[in-house]
Design a protein around this motif. Sequence first.
Motif, mmCIF file in Angstrom:
data_model
loop_
_atom_site.group_PDB
_atom_site.id
_atom_site.type_symbol
_atom_site.label_atom_id
_atom_site.label_comp_id
_atom_site.label_asym_id
_atom_site.label_seq_id
_atom_site.Cartn_x
_atom_site.Cartn_y
_atom_site.Cartn_z
ATOM 1 N N CYS A 249 0.852 -1.183 0.000
ATOM 2 C CA CYS A 249 0.000 0.000 0.000
ATOM 3 C C CYS A 249 0.885 1.228 0.000
ATOM 4 O O CYS A 249 1.821 1.314 0.771
ATOM 5 N N LEU B 112 -3.435 0.445 -4.171
ATOM 6 C CA LEU B 112 -2.789 -0.862 -4.210
ATOM 7 C C LEU B 112 -1.629 -0.864 -5.177
ATOM 8 O O LEU B 112 -1.701 -0.300 -6.252
ATOM 9 N N GLU C 96 -5.843 -5.891 0.945
ATOM 10 C CA GLU C 96 -6.784 -5.160 0.098
ATOM 11 C C GLU C 96 -7.844 -4.455 0.957
ATOM 12 O O GLU C 96 -8.210 -3.306 0.702
#
Length: 149
Positions: A34, A40, A54
Amino acid sequence: MNFADPERSRLMYDARREREKERKKERGARQAVCNDKGALMDSSGRGSIDATTEALATLSEYLERSLDAGASLILVRSRSEKSDVYLGDASEAQTDWRRCGVIQNAMVGKILEATNSGFNELTIGNQTYRFNRSFTQVADHGAVVFSPS
């Protein structure tokens, strides 16, 4: 535990330091995918990002919006596969909230697993977020509220 035995104390100390190093390494690996905006990245070349990473990146994006708006992040759970995302004050009427997205319930579950009820301090990428997580009722649905601290 016998503190009089220096060899045993040293071994226990070394084992604890090794566990702490492993935890730091795991946290670093999760944070490496991240960036500071919560976007992402796949720096590992694996092609897929695990569900928890995620979910934390998604939480980061919505927490940024919450901070920008000076409002709480409210996830209204539904019986379908998705939860509605709002920004607003959970103590006000839902009509006063601003709808800003939808999240799959599986991802909401991962967010709940990664956070605790009450005060949280969570670092995602290079950004540390401090917030309180609480629950409320919206119509006949449960809702999770993330309030900046």
